[in-house]
Every structure is written in structure tokens, then in C-alpha cells.
Write a protein that holds these residues in place. Structure first.
Motif, PDB file in Angstrom:
ATOM      1  N   UNK B  53       0.836  -1.282   0.050  1.00 49.52           N
ATOM      2  CA  UNK B  53       0.203   0.095   0.071  1.00 49.52           C
ATOM      3  C   UNK B  53       1.113   1.305  -0.146  1.00 49.52           C
ATOM      4  N   UNK B  54       1.923   1.120   0.765  1.00 48.29           N
ATOM      5  CA  UNK B  54       2.705   2.550   0.989  1.00 48.29           C
ATOM      6  C   UNK B  54       3.931   2.345   0.735  1.00 48.29           C
ATOM      7  N   UNK B  55       4.467   1.136   0.367  1.00 50.85           N
ATOM      8  CA  UNK B  55       6.026   1.076   0.099  1.00 50.85           C
ATOM      9  C   UNK B  55       6.490   1.535  -1.265  1.00 50.85           C
ATOM     10  N   UNK B  56       7.751   1.299  -1.496  1.00 47.61           N
ATOM     11  CA  UNK B  56       8.469   2.098  -2.595  1.00 47.61           C
ATOM     12  C   UNK B  56       7.750   1.636  -3.943  1.00 47.61           C
ATOM     13  N   UNK B  57       7.088   0.252  -4.071  1.00 49.28           N
ATOM     14  CA  UNK B  57       6.754   0.003  -5.420  1.00 49.28           C
ATOM     15  C   UNK B  57       5.137  -0.142  -5.184  1.00 49.28           C
ATOM     16  N   UNK B  58       4.391   0.529  -4.405  1.00 51.60           N
ATOM     17  CA  UNK B  58       3.121   0.428  -4.223  1.00 51.60           C
ATOM     18  C   UNK B  58       2.498   0.660  -5.499  1.00 51.60           C
ATOM     19  N   UNK B  59       3.044   1.707  -6.366  1.00 54.38           N
ATOM     20  CA  UNK B  59       2.501   1.957  -7.637  1.00 54.38           C
ATOM     21  C   UNK B  59       2.013   0.796  -8.276  1.00 54.38           C
ATOM     22  N   UNK B  60       3.039  -0.405  -8.194  1.00 53.79           N
ATOM     23  CA  UNK B  60       2.826  -1.484  -8.900  1.00 53.79           C
ATOM     24  C   UNK B  60       1.780  -2.444  -8.294  1.00 53.79           C
ATOM     25  N   UNK B  61       2.036  -2.351  -6.724  1.00 49.05           N
ATOM     26  CA  UNK B  61       1.152  -3.457  -6.223  1.00 49.05           C
ATOM     27  C   UNK B  61      -0.229  -3.044  -5.999  1.00 49.05           C
ATOM     28  N   UNK B  62      -0.522  -1.797  -5.727  1.00 48.34           N
ATOM     29  CA  UNK B  62      -1.947  -1.352  -5.541  1.00 48.34           C
ATOM     30  C   UNK B  62      -2.832  -1.797  -6.677  1.00 48.34           C
ATOM     31  N   UNK B  63      -2.755  -1.640  -8.004  1.00 48.60           N
ATOM     32  CA  UNK B  63      -3.632  -1.959  -8.787  1.00 48.60           C
ATOM     33  C   UNK B  63      -3.974  -3.503  -8.741  1.00 48.60           C
ATOM     34  N   UNK B  64      -2.709  -4.459  -8.347  1.00 46.67           N
ATOM     35  CA  UNK B  64      -2.785  -5.972  -8.226  1.00 46.67           C
ATOM     36  C   UNK B  64      -3.950  -6.178  -7.104  1.00 46.67           C
ATOM     37  N   UNK B 297     -18.382 -10.540   8.086  1.00 47.10           N
ATOM     38  CA  UNK B 297     -19.843 -10.706   8.936  1.00 47.10           C
ATOM     39  C   UNK B 297     -20.772 -10.974   8.053  1.00 47.10           C
ATOM     40  N   UNK B 298     -20.746 -11.537   6.888  1.00 47.77           N
ATOM     41  CA  UNK B 298     -21.939 -11.973   5.974  1.00 47.77           C
ATOM     42  C   UNK B 298     -22.528 -10.574   5.682  1.00 47.77           C
ATOM     43  N   UNK B 299     -21.947  -9.398   5.681  1.00 45.32           N
ATOM     44  CA  UNK B 299     -22.667  -8.230   5.437  1.00 45.32           C
ATOM     45  C   UNK B 299     -22.030  -7.588   4.298  1.00 45.32           C
ATOM     46  N   UNK B 300     -22.864  -7.211   3.363  1.00 46.47           N
ATOM     47  CA  UNK B 300     -22.060  -6.633   1.929  1.00 46.47           C
ATOM     48  C   UNK B 300     -21.039  -5.739   2.067  1.00 46.47           C
ATOM     49  N   UNK B 301     -21.176  -4.626   2.947  1.00 41.93           N
ATOM     50  CA  UNK B 301     -20.048  -3.434   3.282  1.00 41.93           C
ATOM     51  C   UNK B 301     -19.027  -4.064   3.934  1.00 41.93           C
ATOM     52  N   UNK B 302     -19.131  -5.166   4.950  1.00 36.77           N
ATOM     53  CA  UNK B 302     -18.253  -5.864   5.607  1.00 36.77           C
ATOM     54  C   UNK B 302     -17.346  -6.573   4.571  1.00 36.77           C
ATOM     55  N   UNK B 303     -18.007  -7.287   3.786  1.00 35.84           N
ATOM     56  CA  UNK B 303     -17.325  -8.237   2.767  1.00 35.84           C
ATOM     57  C   UNK B 303     -16.337  -7.213   1.791  1.00 35.84           C
ATOM     58  N   UNK B 304     -16.821  -6.160   1.331  1.00 39.83           N
ATOM     59  CA  UNK B 304     -16.106  -5.264   0.648  1.00 39.83           C
ATOM     60  C   UNK B 304     -14.735  -4.878   1.238  1.00 39.83           C
ATOM     61  N   UNK B 305     -14.687  -4.536   2.593  1.00 37.94           N
ATOM     62  CA  UNK B 305     -13.527  -4.371   3.487  1.00 37.94           C
ATOM     63  C   UNK B 305     -12.646  -5.614   3.690  1.00 37.94           C
ATOM     64  N   UNK B 306     -13.533  -6.572   3.670  1.00 39.15           N
ATOM     65  CA  UNK B 306     -12.904  -7.973   4.072  1.00 39.15           C
ATOM     66  C   UNK B 306     -11.909  -8.595   2.860  1.00 39.15           C
ATOM     67  N   UNK B 307     -12.750  -8.276   1.532  1.00 39.25           N
ATOM     68  CA  UNK B 307     -12.162  -8.743   0.503  1.00 39.25           C
ATOM     69  C   UNK B 307     -10.734  -8.049   0.186  1.00 39.25           C
ATOM     70  N   UNK B 308     -10.871  -6.617   0.333  1.00 39.23           N
ATOM     71  CA  UNK B 308      -9.682  -5.704  -0.011  1.00 39.23           C
ATOM     72  C   UNK B 308      -8.548  -6.220   1.161  1.00 39.23           C
ATOM     73  N   UNK B 309      -8.731  -6.642   2.401  1.00 42.89           N
ATOM     74  CA  UNK B 309      -7.894  -6.982   3.279  1.00 42.89           C
ATOM     75  C   UNK B 309      -7.393  -8.400   2.641  1.00 42.89           C
ATOM     76  N   UNK B 310      -8.106  -9.198   2.340  1.00 39.18           N
ATOM     77  CA  UNK B 310      -7.704 -10.674   1.808  1.00 39.18           C
ATOM     78  C   UNK B 310      -6.891 -10.721   0.719  1.00 39.18           C
ATOM     79  N   UNK B 311      -7.190  -9.587  -0.194  1.00 33.63           N
ATOM     80  CA  UNK B 311      -6.472  -9.374  -1.342  1.00 33.63           C
ATOM     81  C   UNK B 311      -5.075  -8.852  -1.268  1.00 33.63           C
ATOM     82  N   UNK B 312      -5.163  -8.069  -0.156  1.00 31.19           N
ATOM     83  CA  UNK B 312      -3.878  -7.509   0.557  1.00 31.19           C
ATOM     84  C   UNK B 312      -2.910  -8.639   0.837  1.00 31.19           C
ATOM     85  N   UNK B 313      -3.532  -9.580   1.697  1.00 29.88           N
ATOM     86  CA  UNK B 313      -2.515 -10.631   2.190  1.00 29.88           C
ATOM     87  C   UNK B 313      -2.015 -11.521   1.050  1.00 29.88           C
TER      88      UNK B 313
END
Lengths: 357, 361
Positions: B53-64, B297-313
Motif C-alpha cells: 500500500x505505501x512501500x516503494x513499489x506500491x504504484x505496482x502493487x496497489x492495482x494488483x 460478517x456476511x454483510x455486503x459492506x463488511x465483505x467489501x472491506x474483508x475482500x480488500x484485506x484478503x487481497x492485500x494478504x
């Protein structure tokens, strides 16, 4: 290719053993009222530890023991979460499978055989000399016998001992069992531990005997098939044996078809299946007066498919691309689930127990 | 002695705090895991959560990260409906693969065509139908024969995996591929390509679809009769049957819905980031989406955030592989621990921790 029916049937017993082992463990777990969907994860963890310890020490017994222990330890995570933190059993079981797949892949990196391990055959004296039946039933390695012994043992303990009575009581109605003073959580933890050990053994049988190697995802859904067989068996130990051997039969048939290239074996199998379906339909229509096609859907489907297959063969079909044949065990499992409806499930299966409610 | 006392109502505080606590617990467990593997735990966590997200090559990683999050969110949103209603579709992976096969099949059938307005939408429709039909099989078998949808949908995952491997070296093999397995590369076929909509952002049609799915799911769940039925069936099956709710309809709709969304994710993946039908078609989104659904938590908005977090991992895991030589499988274990933590911490939402013995009642 020469088809040697004796070797084929002996191979069925070997192919069925991992599923049988995992299923008998899960049967005990489910009879105690717990649904552990993590069988696949525990199995593959057993497979990797069995392989590494077995080949690291050169001792097959060490490998199997380590695998059983690994599977049982992993099951304790599930037990702790579902029994003490009251998590949803379905979701936790799935989590256990995902975790087990990751863990096995992590542990198994670069796992290669240092000492080759062979699990010796133990022909049973006298019995193995009986023509035909001897080589099929009594000329196997110790684990095959152990799997059958476990079935008998589980049946005996479950239906002929006080401990089994308590286990079933806990599975049928945990509140009543609790009111009578039985330690519900303890009984269930013990069952889960036993199930994990069996699943671990099952995994090690795959990586030490059936495939003898380690690759990621080596269990290929055998754990899930074990779960399906428990349903098929209506939670009864001896019916488990039938289910597992049916599945083993399909697996061996599929492997032989891939090696063979001609369809002779498939012709025989489909012919037998169609005959069996026809007989079932006939007996049902005589004994239960249920002759309508809708009442015998499975038989009808099998017969229609057999006719289609027969026509294709008559029209000159020579081969089936071998890749498609590997779908057979999974399709057979679905067919079995459809054909035999589940009944007799423990009443508390999958429900969370908490003393205050 | 420590014991649990049931709360009269789920705690609002813990409903929101539990996922955060779970993430913290997982990070601690993960650090222990990485340390036991002989890696620098702080460096590994930094590589997973900070660098992309914030490292040196984040311009490459963020779209990924965005590209990875889209299919996870799409699939998890569909799964959440079923999970809420007690319908366990575990075969999203298979529905996702079938979506990719059907979508790619239609796109390839039109191969030299140049009319993007025909091919791309048709591929999307075909993929959605493919996934939905694959989801309909366990639904119909459950309704008609009372089979267990968990086992049937899972068996169909293995069938789908066999199919995609067989197709990639048979029916759909690239005729110009010199005999190697794998279809034509759809991301280089302009009429069907699902490329970036804005250069360098990673936003493709799948991302748009995921956002729409989340918004629609939110509206359905909070404002629509179907969402009410789903919640009712999940919370109290008895009340649901008294109110005249048809459980069979619920089973069919939730499996159609989750299958269709998984299929949709498959099309966007095969026409975009993955590019071709191949035996190694990006696997495990269907299973990881289960973790995403729970973490959200089986909630659409929560899933949006959880999906982003999981993609980050995922992406962070790749960074950690480069920097810290962390094995790829370690991230899978890490994700599994995340699911355990979220499920375990959830106990605090419904129960209170108490010291002392049970009172006699």
C-alpha cells in the motif's frame, strides 16, 4: 490387456482403505453430535507428516503413528473452537480444511524420500491360501486389516458398551445427556480426537502406500468422499464398509480404464450396473407396488444412460478421452448421495451445545 | 473458573470490534508462525500489510490488490446470502471455473470477430449462466432428493477442475499454441478482453461489477422482502416456516445467486488477469471467498472491506516471498488462521465472559 479379476478386487480393498479409515473416524464424531467438515484437512496433514516421518526415519510404523498424532492434534483446534468458543461447526470445519491444505503444503516443501519405506504385506496363514478369496481378502498390509478391525471395534463399543451408549446419547440429545450428568463437551472432544487420528492414518496410507509420494493436494477430495460415505451408511459402521468398497471399486475401475485404453471393462461395469438397476426396479415394483418411473428415478437414469452408452458403442465409439474418466469417483459419489437418502442422522448433529441454553 | 454467559442480545460493540480483534490476533499468531520458520516476523508483517500500500513499489502493487479483491468480493457477496439462510454453497470454486469455461467458450466461438459490443457482453452472460447452472445442480438435488448441498457442490468442484484441465488440452486448446495446453489468450483478443478501464489503476469491469454487487446486495438485504426472508430463515427456521416461507425456493435462489456471481467472477478473471483457460487457472478464490464472507460478517459492506484485506494478504504474501523468502504456503496458513480467529472471537458477540461458578437456577 488381461483383466485379472482377483488382482482387481484386491486393488479395490487397497483403494478403499483411506476412505474407510477417515469415514469410520468421522462416523464416531458425527454420532457424538459434531459435524467436522475438516476431514480433508486432517487427512492431508496426516499424509504429509506420515510421509516425512516415515521416510525420514525409515519406519512405516513411525510414519503412521506420526500421521495419526498430527491429524488428532489438528482436530483439537476444531474441538477447542467448536466446543469451548462455540463457533459454527460447518464454518470451522471448512476453516480446518483450508488450514490443513496450507499447513501441509508448507510442511511438505521439498519433502523427498530419504529412506524408501515399504509397508510389508502380511498374508494371514492358511486363510490366504484359499483360492481366489485368499489373495483378495487375506493378502494385504496391516493397515487394511486394521481398518476392518476398527469398523468391528467401533460397532462393538458403540452398540455393546456403556461408553457407546453415552456417546450416542450425547449425539441424540445433548441437553438431556447434560441433565443426566454426562460430560457432553468431554465426550465430544474425545470423539473429535479419535476422528482426527483416523483421518491422519488415512492420509498416511495415501502418501505411504497408495501413491507412495508427496505432492500438494494429494488427497484429492478423499476426505469429502469419506463424509459422503458416512451419510450413505446412515451412520452405521457395517454399511460404511459397503460404501467405501463401492467407491474403491469405481476408483480402481477408472484407473484400469485409463491404463487399458479399450472400453471392455467399462462395457462390463455398465452392463452390470444396468442389470442391477433393472433388478432393483423390478423388485420394488413387485414388493412395494411402486412401478412408476418417478418412484425409481435412479434406476431410470441409470438405464437410460446405459442405453445411450450402448447405442454409442454400437455406432462405433472406441475410446473416451482418459481425462474425463477421473471425474467418475466424484460423479459416483453424487449419484450415491442422490440414490440413497440420508436417514437416521443423530438429532443433535451440528448443533452447538451450551449448558445455559 | 472462567465461563460463558449468554447475552440477551448480541453485543453491538463486539459486532464491530470482533473482526478487528480477529485481525490483531491473526497478526500475532502469524508473527509466531513466521518466527518459527526462521523469518523476521516484523519484516514479514510489514511486507504483507505495509509494502503493497505505501512501500516503494506500491504504484505496482496497489492495482494488483484491486484486481485480486474483485473476484473475492463478487463470490463472497453471493455466498453470504446462502450462509445467512443456512444454505452452504461450498462449491463456489467450481461455479467460478464453469463461469470461466462458458464465458471463454462463447468468446472463443466468435474468435476473429471484432464487434466488442457483441462478444464481451455475450461472454459475460454465458459465464454467469454457466456458474448459475453449476450452482443449480446441488440446489435441485437438495430440493428433490434431500442431498447435502455441501458435499454435492464440493464434488462438482473436482468435476469442474477435471473439465478445465481436459478442455485446455483438448476442446479449447489454442490451434496456434504449438501443441501446448491452454486456450488462446483472451486478454489479447480485443473483442473480449477485460483490460484496465483507467490505465494504472487495476480497475477492470470485474471491479465495477463487484461494487455494483455489493450495493445491490446491501439494498436487497436491508430493504427487500427477499433479504428479510433470508435473515428470518437463518435466525429462526421455525418462525420462517410459520410465516409461510418456502425453504426450497430459498435454496434455489441462493444457490443460483451465488453460482451466478461466482461465474461472473470467473469470466472477468479469464478475460482479464488470467487471460486463458488452463489447468492452473487461478485457483482457490472460491474457497478464500468463504473466509472473506465470514470476516465481513456476511454483510455486503463488511465483505467489501474483508475482500480488500484478503487481497492485500495475497499481494503482500508475494512481496514477503521476494523480500523475506517466506514460502507461498505460509500465506495460506495465515489466511486459515484468520478464519479461525474471526470465528473464535465471535463468541464475545453472543456471550459474556464471567468468572466464578455457575449459579444454581
Amino acid at each position: 490387456m488381461d483383466i485379472n479379476p482377483i488382482l482387481l478386487l484386491a486393488a479395490v480393498m487397497v483403494a478403499s482403505t483411506p476412505v474407510l479409515l477417515a469415514a469410520i473416524g468421522e462416523l464416531v464424531v458425527e454420532r457424538s453430535g459434531v459435524l467436522n467438515l475438516g476431514v480433508e484437512g486432517m487427512m492431508i496433514t496426516g499424509a504429509v507428516f506420515g510421509y516425512i516421518i516415515g521416510h525420514g526415519s525409515g519406519s512405516a510404523i513411525g510414519g503412521f503413528a506420526a500421521a495419526a498424532l498430527a491429524g488428532a492434534c489438528l482436530s483439537l483446534i476444531f474441538g477447542f473452537l467448536t466446543q469451548f468458543l462455540l463457533t459454527n461447526q460447518t464454518a470451522t470445519g471448512l476453516g480446518l480444511t483450508l488450514f490443513g491444505l496450507g499447513l501441509s503444503s508448507l510442511v511438505g516443501q521439498g519433502a523427498t524420500a530419504t529412506y524408501p519405506v515399504t509397508v510389508p504385506r502380511l498374508p494371514i496363514p492358511l486363510l490366504s491360501d484359499i483360492p481366489a478369496i485368499g489373495p483378495i481378502l487375506f493378502n494385504h498390509d496391516a493397515v487394511v486389516y486394521l481398518s476392518i478391525l476398527l469398523i468391528v471395534l467401533v460397532w462393538f463399543v458403540m452398540f455393546r458398551s456403556r461408553a457407546g451408549l453415552i456417546l450416542r446419547a450425547v449425539g441424540e440429545n445433548h441437553d438431556a445427556a447434560h441433565a443426566l450428568g454426562y460430560p457432553v463437551r468431554l465426550v465430544r472432544m474425545a470423539a473429535i480426537f479419535f476422528g482426527g487420528g483416523c483421518a491422519g492414518l488415512a492420509g498416511a496410507y495415501i502418501s505411504l502406500v497408495r501413491v507412495p509420494q508427496w505432492t500438494d493436494g494429494i488427497t484429492a477430495g478423499a476426505g469429502w468422499i469419506a463424509l459422503a460415505i458416512v451419510v450413505f451408511a446412515s451412520w452405521k459402521p457395517f454399511r460404511l464398509l459397503i460404501g467405501a468398497y463401492l467407491f474403491g471399486g469405481v476408483t480402481v475401475l477408472q484407473l484400469n480404464l485409463q491404463a487399458d485404453g479399450t472400453l471392455a471393462l467399462l462395457d462390463i461395469a455398465i452392463g452390470l450396473l444396468a442389470a442391477a438397476a433393472a433388478v432393483v426396479w423390478l423388485t420394488r415394483s413387485i414388493t412395494k407396488k411402486a412401478a412408476a418411473p418417478m418412484d425409481n428415478l435412479l434406476s431410470v437414469i441409470i438405464l437410460v444412460l446405459s442405453v445411450v452408452y450402448g447405442l454409442l458403442r454400437l455406432a462405433g465409439m472406441q475410446t473416451i478421452p482418459i481425462e474425463y474418466l477421473s471425474m467418475l469417483p466424484y460423479l459416483a459419489t453424487i449419484a450415491v448421495l442422490v440414490g440413497l437418502r440420508a436417514s437416521n442422522a443423530p438429532a443433535s448433529l451440528g448443533k452447538t451445545f451450551h449448558a445455559s441454553t | 473458573m472462567l465461563r460463558l454467559e449468554k447475552r440477551p442480545q448480541p453485543s453491538t460493540f463486539w459486532t464491530y470490534a470482533a473482526p478487528l480483534v480477529a485481525v490483531v490476533v491473526t497478526i500475532l499468531l502469524g508473527m509466531a508462525l513466521f518466527a518459527s520458520l526462521g523469518k523476521d516476523p516484523v519484516g514479514a508483517i510489514r511486507a504483507i500489510f505495509y509494502e503493497p500500500l505505501f512501500g516503494e513499489f506500491s504504484f505496482y502493487y496497489r492495482p494488483e490488490v484491486i484486481k485480486k479483491a474483485a473476484p473475492l468480493i463478487l463470490i463472497a457477496t453471493g455466498l453470504a446470502f446462502g450462509f445467512r439462510a443456512g444454505v452452504w454453497n461450498i462449491g463456489a470454486e467450481g461455479q467460478y471455473i464453469m463461469g470461466a469455461i462458458c464465458g471463454a467458450g462463447v468468446a472463443l466461438a466468435f474468435y476473429p470477430s471484432e464487434s466488442r459490443w457483441l462478444v464481451f457482453p455475450l461472454a459475460i452472460i454465458a459465464g454467469t449462466i454457466g456458474g448459475a447452472v453449476w450452482g443449480l445442480i446441488p440446489a435441485l438435488l437438495k430440493v428433490k432428493f434431500k442431498t447435502n448441498e455441501i458435499l454435492v457442490s464440493l464434488m462438482l468442484v473436482y468435476v469442474a477442475q477435471v473439465l478445465i484441465t481436459a478442455f485446455s488440452s483438448g476442446l479449447m486448446r489454442n490451434p496456434e499454441g504449438h501443441g501446448f495446453p491452454g486456450s488462446r489468450n483472451l486478454s489479447q483478443y480485443p473483442a473480449a478482453a477485460n483490460g484496465e478501464l483507467f490505465a494504472g489503476t487495476g480497475v477492470h469491469w470485474g471491479v465495477i461489477a463487484a461494487l455494483i454487487a455489493v450495493a445491490v446486495a446491501y439494498v436487497i438485504l436491508t430493504r427487500h422482502q427477499f433479504g428479510f426472508d433470508v435473515r428470518l430463515a437463518g435466525q429462526s427456521p421455525k418462525a420462517a416456516s410459520f410465516s409461510g416461507l418456502n425453504p426450497n425456493k430459498l435454496v434455489i435462489i441462493s444457490l443460483l445467486l451465488s453460482g451466478g456471481l461466482a461465474g461472473l467472477a470467473g469470466v472477468f478473471e479469464v478475460t482479464g488477469p488470467a487471460g486463458q483457460i488452463l489447468g492452473s487457472f487461478p485457483k482457490f478464490y472460491g474457497f478464500t471467498a468463504i473466509i472473506v464472507a465470514y470476516l465481513g460478517r456476511l454483510h455486503p459492506v463488511g465483505i467489501l472491506m474483508a475482500g480488500a484485506l484478503m487481497a492485500l494478504t495475497y499481494i503482500g504474501g508475494e512481496v514477503a516471498q521476494d523480500r523475506e523468502q517466506l514460502p507461498a504456503a505460509a500465506i495460506m496458513v495465515f489466511q486459515g488462521m484468520l478464519l479461525f480467529s474471526i470465528l473464535g472471537v465471535d463468541v464475545l458477540t453472543n456471550y459474556r465472559l464471567r468468572f466464578g461458578k455457575n449459579e444454581v437456577r
